[in-house]
Design a protein around this motif. Structure first.
Motif, short mmCIF file in Angstrom:
data_model
loop_
_atom_site.label_atom_id
_atom_site.label_comp_id
_atom_site.label_asym_id
_atom_site.label_seq_id
_atom_site.Cartn_x
_atom_site.Cartn_y
_atom_site.Cartn_z
N VAL A 120 0.88 -1.17 0.00
CA VAL A 120 0.00 0.00 0.00
C VAL A 120 0.91 1.21 0.00
CG1 VAL A 120 -1.76 1.31 1.24
CG2 VAL A 120 -1.84 -1.19 1.25
N GLY A 121 0.86 2.01 -1.05
CA GLY A 121 1.74 3.15 -1.15
C GLY A 121 2.19 3.35 -2.58
N PHE A 122 3.50 3.54 -2.78
CA PHE A 122 3.98 3.68 -4.15
C PHE A 122 5.38 3.12 -4.30
CE2 PHE A 122 5.08 7.84 -2.27
CZ PHE A 122 6.40 7.99 -2.64
N GLN A 123 5.64 2.64 -5.51
CA GLN A 123 6.94 2.15 -5.93
C GLN A 123 7.37 2.92 -7.17
OE1 GLN A 123 5.84 -2.04 -6.52
NE2 GLN A 123 7.10 -2.61 -4.76
N ILE A 124 8.57 3.48 -7.14
CA ILE A 124 9.10 4.22 -8.29
C ILE A 124 10.50 3.70 -8.58
CG2 ILE A 124 9.77 6.47 -9.21
CD1 ILE A 124 7.69 7.75 -7.40
N ALA A 125 10.70 3.19 -9.78
CA ALA A 125 12.01 2.69 -10.21
C ALA A 125 12.09 2.78 -11.73
CB ALA A 125 12.24 1.26 -9.75
N PRO A 126 13.24 3.11 -12.29
CA PRO A 126 13.32 3.23 -13.75
C PRO A 126 13.21 1.90 -14.48
CG PRO A 126 15.47 3.55 -12.75
CD PRO A 126 14.49 3.51 -11.63
N LEU A 127 13.54 0.77 -13.81
CA LEU A 127 13.53 -0.51 -14.50
C LEU A 127 12.30 -1.35 -14.17
CD1 LEU A 127 14.94 -2.45 -16.43
CD2 LEU A 127 16.19 -3.39 -14.45
N THR A 135 -2.19 -4.95 -4.29
CA THR A 135 -1.42 -3.73 -4.52
C THR A 135 -2.36 -2.55 -4.63
OG1 THR A 135 0.27 -4.99 -5.71
CG2 THR A 135 0.24 -2.60 -6.04
N ASN A 136 -2.12 -1.54 -3.80
CA ASN A 136 -2.95 -0.34 -3.82
C ASN A 136 -2.04 0.88 -3.78
OD1 ASN A 136 -4.58 -2.44 -1.83
ND2 ASN A 136 -5.85 -1.51 -3.40
N GLY A 137 -2.14 1.71 -4.81
CA GLY A 137 -1.30 2.88 -4.85
C GLY A 137 -0.77 3.12 -6.25
N LEU A 138 0.54 3.32 -6.37
CA LEU A 138 1.17 3.70 -7.63
C LEU A 138 2.41 2.85 -7.88
CD1 LEU A 138 1.74 5.65 -10.08
CD2 LEU A 138 3.01 7.06 -8.44
N GLN A 139 2.53 2.35 -9.11
CA GLN A 139 3.76 1.76 -9.60
C GLN A 139 4.19 2.56 -10.83
OE1 GLN A 139 2.64 -2.43 -10.21
NE2 GLN A 139 4.02 -2.98 -8.54
N LEU A 140 5.39 3.12 -10.79
CA LEU A 140 5.89 3.94 -11.88
C LEU A 140 7.26 3.43 -12.28
CD1 LEU A 140 5.70 6.45 -13.73
CD2 LEU A 140 6.66 7.79 -11.84
N GLY A 141 7.36 2.85 -13.47
CA GLY A 141 8.63 2.30 -13.93
C GLY A 141 8.50 1.79 -15.35
N ASN A 160 -9.74 5.30 -10.60
CA ASN A 160 -9.72 4.95 -9.19
C ASN A 160 -8.33 5.21 -8.64
OD1 ASN A 160 -8.18 2.19 -9.30
ND2 ASN A 160 -9.67 2.14 -10.96
N ASP A 161 -8.04 4.68 -7.44
CA ASP A 161 -6.85 5.11 -6.72
C ASP A 161 -5.63 4.22 -6.92
OD1 ASP A 161 -7.79 2.94 -5.42
OD2 ASP A 161 -7.80 3.83 -3.42
N THR A 162 -5.66 3.27 -7.83
CA THR A 162 -4.51 2.41 -8.06
C THR A 162 -4.04 2.55 -9.51
OG1 THR A 162 -5.23 0.83 -6.38
CG2 THR A 162 -3.66 0.03 -8.01
N TRP A 163 -2.71 2.79 -9.68
CA TRP A 163 -2.18 3.10 -11.00
C TRP A 163 -0.93 2.29 -11.28
CZ3 TRP A 163 -4.40 7.04 -14.09
CH2 TRP A 163 -5.40 7.79 -13.46
N GLN A 164 -0.82 1.80 -12.50
CA GLN A 164 0.43 1.28 -13.04
C GLN A 164 0.77 2.13 -14.26
OE1 GLN A 164 -0.70 -2.93 -13.71
NE2 GLN A 164 0.99 -3.46 -12.35
N ASN A 175 -7.88 -4.15 -11.16
CA ASN A 175 -9.06 -3.37 -10.83
C ASN A 175 -8.74 -1.87 -10.84
OD1 ASN A 175 -10.75 -5.70 -10.19
ND2 ASN A 175 -9.45 -5.93 -8.40
N GLY A 176 -7.56 -1.53 -11.33
CA GLY A 176 -7.12 -0.14 -11.32
C GLY A 176 -6.92 0.41 -12.70
N ASN A 177 -5.99 1.36 -12.81
CA ASN A 177 -5.70 2.02 -14.07
C ASN A 177 -4.31 1.61 -14.54
OD1 ASN A 177 -8.10 3.77 -13.74
ND2 ASN A 177 -6.88 4.69 -12.11
N GLN A 178 -4.21 1.25 -15.81
CA GLN A 178 -2.94 0.92 -16.42
C GLN A 178 -2.68 1.88 -17.57
OE1 GLN A 178 -3.83 -3.22 -17.43
NE2 GLN A 178 -2.32 -3.90 -15.94
N ILE A 179 -1.55 2.55 -17.53
CA ILE A 179 -1.16 3.46 -18.61
C ILE A 179 0.20 3.02 -19.12
CG2 ILE A 179 -0.66 5.85 -19.26
CD1 ILE A 179 -2.48 6.77 -17.05
N GLY A 180 0.25 2.54 -20.35
CA GLY A 180 1.51 2.06 -20.90
C GLY A 180 1.37 1.71 -22.36
N LEU A 181 2.49 1.40 -22.99
CA LEU A 181 2.45 0.97 -24.38
C LEU A 181 1.72 -0.37 -24.49
CD1 LEU A 181 3.46 1.61 -27.27
CD2 LEU A 181 5.44 0.16 -26.76
N ILE A 182 2.02 -1.30 -23.57
CA ILE A 182 1.38 -2.61 -23.54
C ILE A 182 0.88 -2.88 -22.12
CG2 ILE A 182 1.67 -5.09 -23.90
CD1 ILE A 182 3.91 -4.45 -25.85
#
Length: 337
Positions: A120-127, A135-141, A160-164, A175-182
């Motif tokens: 619960v929270g967020f993960q940020i990593a370039p790889l 998983t609830n929160g944000l994954q940015l990578g 909603n409040d969960t993002w990839q 059950n969240g939002n996915q933003i990506g090429l694939i």
């Protein structure tokens, strides 16, 4: 206060511990730790599992190479490699990697974040960001994986409040939002926004004939909101010009509760290729289709539809359609799904 010219080995410390090389606590540490190389707390949990302590770190850890706690941790870890063998509440800043069993808080890494049983929270990593649980929160990578992204209730809105957010996003249940090429999921109840959205539980394959191509393969996959369409067609035209093409577009489908009838509407961009033309040099057009389907066998639907084409480029050496209206022309679709 524990001041260690090289390395310190203690049972437990509550306060401040400074080590030129390392600090090593058998049971637990609470306070502030600085080490030139590594901080390790709760090693007794590994050496004597029968005497396991739940929490072995609480406070602030800074080390040039590694911070590791063998029980639950709470606070801040800053190092090249941060590890909490059990749960962690707080913030991990890893110049290379962060790793924990369950995370409540944040992980920021130079390469990889990992949470073995969820976060619960967020993960940020370039790889790569990894969360093998709820998983609830944000994954940015660049690459993101979550076993279950977001809560499983029925959403009344698109967002909603969960993002990839990344180049490629994976989830077994989204059950969240996915933003990506694939965007790839085993079951997608959320909102995937990408060039290619793949849902193993949704989508269809259709074999069609249309006014454009006598043979057409259509692959649709996405979510309950919309599908991505990929189409491949081949046609031996009446004027002797072999022609093939491919398209990308979006589709929305409505099915009755018994799932024996459906209506779909789509909009696609076609890139066609005439003989002796480079791939991206052929004629282009926009096409929209309205299709009605009904079940003819247990697993098959018959598709019947109408279409409207808008020609974006000039087609040379081809007879104009009898029903052409400027750059527009009607069309038909017949297929099996």
């Amino acid at each position: 206060m524990s001041l260690n010219l090289t390395s310190g080995i203690t049972g437990s410390v509550s306060g401040i511990e400074l080590g030129l090389i390392s600090n090593y606590n058998y049971e637990k540490f609470q306070g502030i730790q600085f080490a030139g190389f590594a901080n390790i707390s709760g090693i007794n949990n590994k050496l004597n599992p029968k005497e396991k302590l739940e929490q072995t770190f609480k406070g602030f850890q800074f080390a040039a190479i590694s911070n590791k706690t063998f029980g639950d941790g709470a606070g801040v870890q800053v190092s090249t490699f941060n590890t909490a063998v059990s749960d962690f509440i707080g913030f991990q800043l890893g110049f290379m990697t962060n790793k924990t069993r369950y995370l409540q808080g944040a992980q920021i890494a130079g390469l990889i974040n990992s949470s073995k049983t969820g976060m619960v929270g967020f993960q940020i990593a370039p790889l790569f960001n990894y969360s093998d649980g709820q998983t609830n929160g944000l994954q940015l990578g660049l690459f993101n994986y979550a076993r279950t992204a977001g809560f499983g209730h029925d959403f009344t809105s698109l967002l909603n409040d969960t993002w990839q957010i990344g180049l490629i996003n994976f989830s077994k249940v989204n059950n969240g939002n996915q933003i990506g090429l694939i965007n790839i999921s085993g079951k997608n109840n959320g909102v995937p926004l990408g060039l290619l959205n793949i849902d193993a539980s949704e989508g269809h394959l259709s074999l069609r004939a249309s006014d454009m191509f006598l043979s057409n393969i259509t692959v649709a996959s996405g979510s309950r909101f919309f599908n991505n369409l990929l189409q491949f067609g081949y046609n031996l035209s009446l004027n002797g010009l072999p022609k093939w093409g491919m398209s990308y577009g979006l589709e929305k489908e409505w099915t009755n509760p018994e799932k024996i009838n459906f209506i779909s509407i789509n909009a696609v961009f076609w890139q066609q290729k005439a003989e002796n033309r480079k791939f991206l040099k052929g004629p282009r057009l926009l096409r929209s289709e309205l299709i009605y389907g009904f079940k003819i066998t247990k697993y098959r639907f018959l598709e019947i539809g109408v279409a409207m084409n808008y020609q974006l480029s000039v087609v040379k050496n081809q007879e104009p359609s009898l029903f052409t209206m400027g750059d527009f022309s009607p069309g038909i679709v017949l297929g099996i799904q």
